[in-house]
Scaffold this motif. Sequence first.
Motif, mmCIF file in Angstrom:
data_model
loop_
_atom_site.group_PDB
_atom_site.id
_atom_site.type_symbol
_atom_site.label_atom_id
_atom_site.label_comp_id
_atom_site.label_asym_id
_atom_site.label_seq_id
_atom_site.Cartn_x
_atom_site.Cartn_y
_atom_site.Cartn_z
ATOM 1 N N UNK A 188 0.844 -1.205 0.000
ATOM 2 C CA UNK A 188 0.000 0.000 0.000
ATOM 3 C C UNK A 188 0.878 1.252 0.000
ATOM 4 N N UNK A 189 1.911 1.236 0.859
ATOM 5 C CA UNK A 189 2.780 2.419 0.968
ATOM 6 C C UNK A 189 3.620 2.615 -0.295
ATOM 7 N N UNK A 190 3.966 1.518 -0.945
ATOM 8 C CA UNK A 190 4.747 1.635 -2.182
ATOM 9 C C UNK A 190 3.979 2.358 -3.280
ATOM 10 N N UNK A 191 2.660 2.408 -3.155
ATOM 11 C CA UNK A 191 1.845 3.076 -4.172
ATOM 12 C C UNK A 191 1.621 4.560 -3.874
ATOM 13 N N UNK A 192 2.125 5.040 -2.750
ATOM 14 C CA UNK A 192 1.901 6.436 -2.381
ATOM 15 C C UNK A 192 2.768 7.357 -3.248
ATOM 16 N N UNK A 193 2.145 8.121 -4.092
ATOM 17 C CA UNK A 193 2.896 8.938 -5.047
ATOM 18 C C UNK A 193 3.635 10.093 -4.379
ATOM 19 N N UNK A 194 3.120 10.605 -3.260
ATOM 20 C CA UNK A 194 3.779 11.760 -2.636
ATOM 21 C C UNK A 194 5.161 11.410 -2.106
#
Length: 345
Positions: free
Chosen positions: A105-111
């Motif tokens: 999930x965190x790997x998908x965070x663009x920011x």
Amino acid sequence: MSAFQPRVFSGVQPTGNLHLGNYLGAIIKFVALQHEHECLYCVVDMHAITVPQDPQELTRTIREVAAAFIASGVDPKKNIIFNQSQVSAHAELAWILNCTARIGWLNRMTQFKEKAGKDRENASVGLYVYPVLMAADILAYKATHVPVGEDQKQHLELARDIAQKFNNDFSASIARHGYGEAFFPQPEPLIQGAATRVMSLRDGSKKMSKSDPSDASRINLTDDADAIAAKVRKAKTDPEPLPSETAGLEARPEAENLVGIYAALGGISKQDVLNDFGGGQFSAFKNALVELAVTKLGPIGAEMKRLVADPGSIDKILGDGAERADAIARPNLAAVKDIVGFVRR
């Protein structure tokens, strides 16, 4: 959602140079929301230290953000204004939720990718996991609504996913402790009116930012009338007259930005602005925008300066707010510890 008490949570990072974009994109909405909801407005200082900060400057900017809330019209008696680090539930719950969230999930965070840049291996762990801390900020109060801009929607979706997974993973324990089918609500994004995205006064394709090296690119909330006037009059435009219809603003980013700023400050639509100024030159429109901006922002800047000159009074407001916030978060955190099986004192 109906089982949970309606409650709004939002936070602003104390990273200096609060500007017109912060005001129109967030703070002005806080003022409106306080009349309809129970609201907690947090200076998220723990988020700020995910990147290097000067300690003395951080202290100053924490107080400055609190002053901006109050100067803009947020009532600290009606609402809870506090800084995050004074309420330990944020950090404690964040750890528990770190054990609920998934790395994928965190790997998908663009920011994170944007803020870490090319040298991700040198970014702090805090910068990587701060969306989980943001989820803890919201869920510690079982907040049901969160005012968000475009750049935070992904993080709110993560908070919803974390809440859902916690509820599912511990469903039996939640029921056994008498909390029904779900302990955490699914926080909803709260969009008030047209989204206000304020762009740079020097480049209409870039968001107004405190990190822009040119101070002329933004109107700071602490700017005086002369500074506001100078920045508006020097703001980049194009040679064409203002259009009479909003469709005419397409492909004219600087014109659209200035019209949008006028509309947001005046509480009217862009079309209303063009009804008054369409077909005219920018000089007359800019003069009117100067007058409106000085009228709206001048008193806020003056009040902010008055407030920050008395840090003791701001610290008292933040301390009182922290006590009230802690009174909400502490029993929620205690319940979470029971649910996951910790032994408490």
